[in-house]
Design a protein around this motif. Structure first.
Motif, mmCIF file in Angstrom:
data_model
loop_
_atom_site.group_PDB
_atom_site.id
_atom_site.type_symbol
_atom_site.label_atom_id
_atom_site.label_comp_id
_atom_site.label_asym_id
_atom_site.label_seq_id
_atom_site.Cartn_x
_atom_site.Cartn_y
_atom_site.Cartn_z
ATOM 1 N N HIS A 1 40.073 30.271 55.452
ATOM 2 C CA HIS A 1 41.565 29.852 55.410
ATOM 3 C C HIS A 1 41.895 29.883 54.028
ATOM 4 C CE1 HIS A 1 45.396 29.068 57.498
ATOM 5 N NE2 HIS A 1 45.612 28.155 56.567
ATOM 6 N N TRP A 2 41.222 29.307 53.146
ATOM 7 C CA TRP A 2 41.452 29.258 51.855
ATOM 8 C C TRP A 2 41.545 30.548 50.933
ATOM 9 C CZ3 TRP A 2 44.270 26.061 49.407
ATOM 10 C CH2 TRP A 2 44.388 24.753 49.688
ATOM 11 N N LEU A 3 40.401 31.288 51.345
ATOM 12 C CA LEU A 3 40.188 32.452 51.112
ATOM 13 C C LEU A 3 41.694 33.335 51.332
ATOM 14 C CD1 LEU A 3 38.419 34.674 49.963
ATOM 15 C CD2 LEU A 3 37.618 35.337 52.198
ATOM 16 N N ARG A 4 42.215 33.344 52.456
ATOM 17 C CA ARG A 4 43.594 34.132 52.751
ATOM 18 C C ARG A 4 44.589 33.743 51.905
ATOM 19 N NH1 ARG A 4 44.400 35.054 58.544
ATOM 20 N NH2 ARG A 4 44.142 32.806 58.872
ATOM 21 N N THR A 5 44.833 32.364 51.788
ATOM 22 C CA THR A 5 45.720 31.548 50.750
ATOM 23 C C THR A 5 45.638 32.307 49.371
ATOM 24 O OG1 THR A 5 45.571 29.526 52.173
ATOM 25 C CG2 THR A 5 46.746 29.331 50.086
ATOM 26 N N LEU A 6 44.304 32.268 48.840
ATOM 27 C CA LEU A 6 44.136 32.670 47.611
ATOM 28 C C LEU A 6 44.755 34.087 47.413
ATOM 29 C CD1 LEU A 6 40.817 30.713 46.919
ATOM 30 C CD2 LEU A 6 43.085 30.336 45.665
ATOM 31 N N TYR A 7 44.037 35.023 48.551
ATOM 32 C CA TYR A 7 44.286 36.289 48.685
ATOM 33 C C TYR A 7 45.866 36.588 48.354
ATOM 34 C CZ TYR A 7 40.389 39.409 49.065
ATOM 35 O OH TYR A 7 39.017 40.179 48.808
ATOM 36 N N ILE A 8 46.656 35.935 49.193
ATOM 37 C CA ILE A 8 48.070 36.345 49.203
ATOM 38 C C ILE A 8 49.112 35.664 48.250
ATOM 39 C CG2 ILE A 8 48.269 37.353 51.525
ATOM 40 C CD1 ILE A 8 49.082 34.863 52.652
ATOM 41 N N ALA A 9 48.329 34.719 47.707
ATOM 42 C CA ALA A 9 49.160 33.836 46.507
ATOM 43 C C ALA A 9 50.093 34.829 45.600
ATOM 44 C CB ALA A 9 48.148 33.114 45.752
ATOM 45 N N PRO A 10 49.766 35.702 45.156
ATOM 46 C CA PRO A 10 50.488 36.878 44.284
ATOM 47 C C PRO A 10 51.782 37.192 45.010
ATOM 48 C CG PRO A 10 48.218 37.489 44.091
ATOM 49 C CD PRO A 10 48.319 36.484 45.347
#
Ligand code: HEM
Length: 347
Positions: free
Chosen positions: A293-302
């Motif tokens: 879930h963190w991976l998703r958050t970090l990926y879409i952060a931009p």
């Protein structure tokens, strides 16, 4: 074209978005555990059968139709929660995948029928025919899993959506170097949990060979998965990799928690304690899902931050949902009790 212009506006949600994230994580954990038991035990059964030992494939084959039904049911819930919080990414990736994505339904039905026929026509088919049917049904499941990995990675990278205009429409994420270790990580995890499922079934049947075989697959696949996990981590874009290496405390924390849980899980595996290993496996998968879930958050952060989702604060439907959830869970517990007390459930 700026890919940001392709991202639809986030719809307002009635209650705090964190509720949907929590429900998404919890239900996805259940979905993945069932999917692992299904796919992993099927592959182990098939491998043994190809080596001339047909006990495990027959034993797990009898459990696969209900396991597939549970996997699908437990998949619907996270799909709904995903659409609430991240639908403006997930809908786009589903549309981009087009026919590949729609074919998931056909593949699922194919595998479902395949496992059903295997179970109910077991005696009337030759060994060659039923083994071929079983293998084809596994291929159907692999197709579904691969499509999910494609959807879940395409949704994270709006910059890849532009390819849609340069290709003949629908495309898959073949050019993403992260998708290969990611998918392999899920599949190797399935072999491990599938092994655990075989061992648990062996305990119920008091079959030592099943326990030994299951625990061997469980520990070996987990060790292999540690290496695949490192490959997965190393393949990530550098800023995301660094976030998991201490730059982002919650992301690093969930990764460390899942590795600690995996260590306890392995110890229980080496000691051949299937029940203890199962408890640690549930905890490990839960923390891995949090890490993902963190991976998703970090990926879409931009592109997007969930904090920016408008919240209307209308809790009425949420209380209704909680009420139905409690009544539904109680009804399910009652039905499961009835099933295990029945002749079929005891066999
Ligand atoms: C039975 C065959 C299935 C297999 C082998 C399978 C496998 C997988 C895998 C490997 C992932 C992780 C993909 C990734 O993150 O790279 C996944 C995620 C997911 N699956 Fe399944 N799946 C199956 C069926 C289903 C069905 C029928 C549904 C829904 C009706 C479903 C809903 C989901 C959802 C919503 C996620 C992602 C949730 C999120 O990103 O938070 N799955 N599945």
């Amino acid at each position: 074209m700026n890919p940001a212009s392709l991202i639809p506006l986030a719809e307002p949600v009635p209650i705090h978005w964190a509720w949907f994230d929590i429900l998404l994580i919890v239900t996805l954990t259940a979905h993945l555990l069932f999917m692992n038991a299904l796919l992993g035990s099927a592959v182990i059964g098939l491998t043994k059968s190809l080596r001339g030992q047909g006990v495990i494939i027959k034993e797990v084959g009898m459990k696969l139709p209900p396991l597939l039904a549970l996997t699908i049911n437990m998949g619907v819930a996270p799909l709904l929660f995903l659409q609430v919080n991240y639908g403006h990414f997930d809908y786009v990736s589903s549309v981009i995948m087009g026919g590949w994505w729609l074919a998931v339904i056909a593949a699922l039905m194919f595998s479902y029928y395949g496992f059903y026929i295997y179970k109910f026509k077991y005696e009337s088919m030759s060994n060659a025919v039923r083994t071929a049917l079983f293998a084809a049904s596994i291929l159907g499941l692999l197709y579904v899993g691969w499509m999910f990995s494609n959807n879940m990675t395409i949704m994270l990278q709006p910059e890849t959506w532009l390819k849609y205009f340069n290709t003949d429409g629908a495309f898959l994420n073949w050019s993403d170097p992260v998708i290969y270790p990611r998918f392999l990580h899920f599949m190797t995890g399935a072999l491990a949990i599938g092994g655990l499922f075989v061992a648990l079934l062996g305990q119920i049947r008091t079959n030592d060979d099943m326990i030994d075989t299951g625990m061997l697959w469980f520990t070996r696949a987990t060790l292999v998965n540690l290496a695949v996990g490192i490959w997965f981590l190393a393949a990530l874009p550098q800023d995301i990799l660094l976030a998991f290496m201490g730059r982002n405390i919650p992301a690093t924390g969930t990764l460390i928690a899942s590795l600690i849980a995996a260590a306890f899980m392995l110890i229980a595996g080496f000691k051949k304690e299937p029940k203890k290993a199962t408890i640690w496996a549930i905890i490990t998968v839960f923390f891995m899902v949090c890490t993902r879930h963190w991976l998703r958050t970090l990926y879409i952060a931009p592109w997007f931050s969930i904090e920016s989702t408008p919240v209307t604060g209308r809790y009425g439907s949420f209380y209704l949902f909680l009420g139905f959830l409690i009544v539904g869970l109680a009804a399910m517990a009652y039905m499961i009790k009835l099933y295990f007390n029945s002749r079929q459930g005891r066999s």
